[in-house]
Design a protein around this motif. Structure first.
Motif, short mmCIF file in Angstrom:
data_model
loop_
_atom_site.label_atom_id
_atom_site.label_comp_id
_atom_site.label_asym_id
_atom_site.label_seq_id
_atom_site.Cartn_x
_atom_site.Cartn_y
_atom_site.Cartn_z
N LEU A 193 33.35 64.92 52.37
CA LEU A 193 34.47 64.50 53.06
C LEU A 193 34.54 62.88 53.04
O LEU A 193 35.53 62.38 52.96
CB LEU A 193 34.37 64.92 54.53
N SER A 194 33.37 62.39 53.14
CA SER A 194 33.55 60.99 53.11
C SER A 194 34.02 60.41 51.80
O SER A 194 34.97 59.57 51.87
CB SER A 194 32.06 60.19 53.35
N ALA A 195 33.54 61.09 50.54
CA ALA A 195 34.03 60.82 49.41
C ALA A 195 35.69 60.88 49.26
O ALA A 195 36.27 60.10 48.74
CB ALA A 195 33.35 61.45 48.25
N ALA A 196 36.25 61.93 49.89
CA ALA A 196 37.54 62.10 49.89
C ALA A 196 38.28 61.30 50.70
O ALA A 196 39.37 60.95 50.22
CB ALA A 196 37.86 63.66 50.27
N ILE A 197 37.83 60.75 51.87
CA ILE A 197 38.26 59.54 52.70
C ILE A 197 38.41 58.45 51.86
O ILE A 197 39.61 57.66 52.23
CB ILE A 197 37.41 59.62 54.09
N ILE A 198 37.35 58.11 51.11
CA ILE A 198 37.44 56.70 50.57
C ILE A 198 38.67 56.85 49.58
O ILE A 198 39.27 55.89 49.31
CB ILE A 198 36.05 56.72 49.44
N GLN A 199 38.93 57.88 48.96
CA GLN A 199 39.97 57.94 48.05
C GLN A 199 41.30 57.87 48.70
O GLN A 199 42.41 57.75 47.99
CB GLN A 199 40.06 59.51 47.31
N SER A 200 41.20 57.82 49.95
CA SER A 200 42.53 57.74 50.85
C SER A 200 42.66 56.34 51.22
O SER A 200 44.03 56.02 51.61
CB SER A 200 42.49 58.55 52.15
N VAL A 201 41.86 55.51 50.80
CA VAL A 201 42.17 53.93 51.12
C VAL A 201 43.61 53.68 50.14
O VAL A 201 43.61 53.92 49.05
CB VAL A 201 40.83 52.96 50.43
#
Length: 204
Positions: A193-201
Motif C-alpha cells: 500500500l505504501s508503494a502504491a501511495i508513493i505513486q500517487s505523488v
C-alpha cells in the motif's frame, strides 16, 4: 577461511530473491490493484477498509494521497536537541500508531544521476549506525520510471521488528525523502500500500 567476494555477492543476491518472494504480490493482490484502490480513495484488505484523501503539502507544491486517519504532528514537536528541524518537513501518524509517514524536502540540490548514489550512501550510513538492521531493495519498475529510488529495512526494537520503506526523488532540484514505518507483522498490508501511495505523488 575467508569467504570469496563472489560467494558473498551470490549470497546477497539469493537473499534479495527471498525478500522479493516474501513481499511480492502479497496475498494475491497485484500492484495494479493496489494502485487502483489508492486512486479510488478506498482500500479493502481482508476485514479492513482504509479511506484515503489528497493532502496538499509544501505550500500546495506537492499532493499525495494518504490514509484519512493520519494526523499531522505539529511543527514544534519535530524539534530535536532543542534545535528546530527543517521547516520543509511533515510527520503523519495514525490514531493507533499503526502507521507513520514522514516527508522531508531537503536543502541540498542534486541531479537525477546522484539519487542512486545518495541511496547507497544512506544505506551504508544506516548500517554503520545500526549494524543489527536488515537492509534490502525490492525493485519497483513503476517507481523507477518515476525517478524514485527506494529501499527497505527491518529494525529490531524492544517492541518487535519495525519495517521501514524509504523513498527518494527530486522535487524542484532538491531531494524529497519520504518514509513509511509500521510493525513488520503488518507488512502484508502496509508495504504494497505504501508503494502504491508513493505513486500517487504529484508535483504542481
Amino acid at each position: 577461511m575467508s569467504t570469496h567476494w563472489d560467494e558473498k555477492i551470490a549470497g546477497f543476491l539469493a537473499q534479495q530473491q527471498r525478500d522479493r518472494e516474501l513481499y511480492d504480490e502479497m496475498d494475491g493482490i497485484t500492484e495494479q490493484t493496489w494502485m487502483e484502490m489508492v486512486e479510488s480513495g478506498e482500500v479493502r484488505f481482508k476485514d479492513q477498509t482504509i479511506v484515503l484523501e489528497n493532502k496538499s503539502l509544501f505550500d500546495n507544491k506537492l499532493q499525495i494521497r494518504l490514509p484519512k486517519d493520519l494526523t499531522s504532528m505539529p511543527k514544534g514537536m519535530l524539534e530535536r536537541e532543542g534545535k528546530p528541524r527543517n521547516r520543509d518537513q511533515y510527520l503523519f501518524v495514525s490514531d493507533q500508531e499503526e502507521l507513520a509517514c514522514g516527508l522531508n524536502w531537503m536543502e541540498q540540490a542534486e541531479t537525477a544521476a546522484d539519487l542512486e548514489i545518495l541511496k547507497t550512501c544512506m544505506m551504508i550510513e544506516s548500517k554503520g549506525k545500526k549494524p543489527e538492521i536488515r537492509l534490502f531493495e525490492l525493485e519497483d519498475e513503476a517507481l523507477k520510471e518515476m525517478n524514485i529510488e527506494t529501499y527497505d529495512c527491518l529494525v529490531p526494537t524492544e517492541q518487535g521488528q519495525i519495517y521501514q520503506l524509504i523513498f527518494l526523488t527530486l522535487f524542484r532540484e532538491r531531494v524529497l525523502m519520504g518514509t513509511f514505518q509500521f510493525k513488520a507483522e503488518h507488512a502484508t498490508l502496509w508495504r504494497p500500500l505504501s508503494a502504491a501511495i508513493i505513486q500517487s505523488v504529484q508535483f504542481t
